[in-house]
Design a protein around this motif. Sequence first.
Motif, short mmCIF file in Angstrom:
data_model
loop_
_atom_site.label_atom_id
_atom_site.label_comp_id
_atom_site.label_asym_id
_atom_site.label_seq_id
_atom_site.Cartn_x
_atom_site.Cartn_y
_atom_site.Cartn_z
N GLU A 224 0.81 -1.21 0.00
CA GLU A 224 0.00 0.00 0.00
C GLU A 224 0.84 1.27 0.00
N SER A 225 2.15 1.11 0.18
CA SER A 225 2.98 2.32 0.21
C SER A 225 3.17 2.90 -1.19
N PHE A 226 2.85 2.12 -2.23
CA PHE A 226 2.96 2.64 -3.58
C PHE A 226 1.64 3.24 -4.04
N ASP A 227 1.71 4.08 -5.08
CA ASP A 227 0.51 4.67 -5.65
C ASP A 227 -0.30 3.61 -6.37
N GLU A 228 -1.52 3.98 -6.69
CA GLU A 228 -2.42 3.01 -7.31
C GLU A 228 -1.93 2.53 -8.66
N PRO B 206 3.38 -0.09 -10.98
CA PRO B 206 3.36 -1.54 -11.26
C PRO B 206 3.89 -2.36 -10.09
N ASP B 207 4.65 -1.75 -9.17
CA ASP B 207 5.20 -2.52 -8.04
C ASP B 207 4.18 -2.72 -6.93
N ARG B 208 3.01 -2.10 -7.09
CA ARG B 208 2.03 -2.14 -6.00
C ARG B 208 1.55 -3.57 -5.73
#
Lengths: 569, 271
Positions: free
Chosen positions: B116-120, B123-125
Amino acid sequence: MSSPLLLEPDLIAAGENVMPELNNDLLLAKNFLKQQSAATGDSLYDHLVDIVHKIISQKPPNVVDNFEKYSWEVKADKFRPNFDLLNDVYLTPPQLAVVRRMEEMFQLVARKAEKMEDFGEEEQELDLEEDTDKPRVSDLVDHNYYFRQGGYGLPESECYAVYIALNMLAIKEPVATVRFFGKIFGTKANYYVAETDLTVEELDRRIREFEMKDMPGEGEGLDEDRLPEAEEHKEEVGEGEAVDEKSKEPVPPKLPPVPVSTWQPPPPIPVERPGQGVNRKVFWVCNLPGDPWICLPDVTPDQIRVSRLTVRCMTGDLDAEVQTFPPFEGTERNYLRAQIGRIQAATSISPQGFFTYGSGEEEDIDLEEGAGDMAFNPNPFYQGHTLKDLLDPNLTYWVHHGKYILNQGRTLWWNPNVGMEEGLEEEDDEGPPPIEPESGPMLFTSLAEDSRIESQASWTPRTSTKLTPERALVVMRSNIWPGAVAYATTGKKSECMYIGWGLKSQPPNFTPLQLPLPQDEYPVGPEVMEMVDPTFADEEAYRIAHLPPPPPPVIAEEGAFGEEEEEED
Amino acid sequence: MNIHKLWEYREYVNVNGMMLSNELISFLQNHLTVLQVENHFTHMQYWGQIYAVDADYHIAVGINKDAIHDRKYYYSTDFKFWGLLPKPKKKYKHLSLLTTFPFRGDPSLKIKVIDESFDEHNPDRCQTMQEEKRLAATISNICDEAEVCARGQLIKQPDGTVVINPNFYGLTGPEAKLIKSYLHIRPAQQRWNTNLLTRPDYNYSMDFLDSIDQDIPSGCWNLSVEQSGNVAYLKSLYWPGMSYFHKIRSSDAGFLYVGNGRKILDVPFLI
């Protein structure tokens, strides 16, 4: 050199001979080794002798690898304090305190056993009465054996001590049945928890006490309601005095009356009486087997509500403060009781049919009202299930026998509108809408209907053995309350136990309750909003923008005329 | 725990009520001894269990020359086949802390984890992770944070290798009640002399590891002396299910983890 090595006296004699010779060299070397150290008065020669002696006599393996350590140990041995005064002081082994406490408990139980034996021999006829008086202690040693088959349980030494402690509880306190509930870890000490039913007399006494306490409690509630009124009266009186003084002193500015809060706390949810609902069982705890058992107080719905919203470890001290938000009313004693109540409600499971309502005959009980708080007993007609049924991953053959605690913190739903309705009829107002009664799953609901946790069933069944199915039993492990287990054999035995921290599993993790938003003091509008003061330029711009618009064509003509006139002049 | 001493240690083991049953000990001794011989390990230890939905994982550790760096972890669900766990990658160690759902019991299963630390739209989310790798990462996390030994149980030799001390006689009673006497089994993260400088009786061969009293917050370890002062138990609040026992004044000591492999992040609220 052909001459043999000389012995010590000869060596000293040979020392006078100064010719370079083997014996002479040896003597010189030895004299060097025997030099005493100025600091300790010790010599290397003696030290080496001691080391060799120690090694030869103790014969440790691989001495060469830790020779230094041996040397160190020999030196350390020499520095033992050797004061005469302290030499005679006997240091008691640390186990003594534990043994003293245990011995007391064992003697008590032994005396009781002897007494019972004598009694039994003398009055064989009165056996029946004797049976009713004697408290039933569940056989922990036996159950622990089965738990250990399944890979859970207490160590043997601990199990026996706890069993004797349960017997002590049965002798000392007015209880009818005793069962080992489990063990709850704390940061400083652990709790052993016993679950009991009180004797009829004791239960009556407690109910009477509870009702006595409850009645004045209601009176207090009324007093609180009156309090604001009284305050209002006081204020009125105060204003009256001010009026009197008006004539003599300068007129004080008239202030608006101090606002009075119109908020009323919701009526407290009544506590379930002893012997009912969450307070059906009485729990006793001790830190170590042999310690006196301490009775935990009954739990209130509010305590259950708060304990559901917080996480906290036990400390092992019953009087420790519980600092939580929302505030918890009581000490760790109450918190422990609330947690035990929740654990008991959630993790008491048994194979289907193991327990039954009443004695299995009273079928005509009104399910609407009575079902929530009906007694249940072991079913005499229970025959056991097959291993395959008990291991079924859908868990349909296991049922809860702990009563579900509602959101209210009670097992029986209490209607908060009951008291209000009478008052409301007179006022002809529309009363609050009738509240939907909360209802939980019925007693003996199958585990299959439990809520799942992170796509996992609430319990995991495992068999104790794969090699010998005829000895196999099923152990259930709770995923919601880690540490709660239950076992059932294919025969007629089943029991549950809890050994853990008293913490519920809450994936992903615990979120503390947010503080409520502060209330608005006044409606927010432009007159109370903070904004930037206009500068001179702003004001100037505003003034120019709002000038009365002069009709431009007229002014131009006039000016033209004027100029012309001037020119003409 | 040393697999050849499981029968002796069973009375001391108690993790949340879990005990070693006869059948489990027999299975472990039989199969792990064979595993030890096949791989020429000098020490073979039973590490613990990771609960899974279908079948629980049993973990074993083989130690060869170096007791810290030369460890190999094996897992099995049926005791017959022991698989070597892959080396844990940093990425999976991070992802395994984010996963909340339970282990399935199938090492080849691929699971999706959302970071969840990545944006929506990053691609690493959403990343996939094999359960075997998650297991390796989880175990590595537990080892880093919760695997402990008593002071003196591991010694560093002059050539730099760390070995299990064959002449370990155990802690004394007062020592066992000090949380400073227990050290993390991991390459030291503090400066090399941190532990040396804080002890009056320092020893270069023993105090080369981090002591657990440096861990944050200070109450996250629970040390208790039970069985009338004979056995010291150490439990971690971060990893419920971890347990270390040490019989005072003897070389008997063992580490065991039995649990669902989830770290408790609520520790500041608990104490």
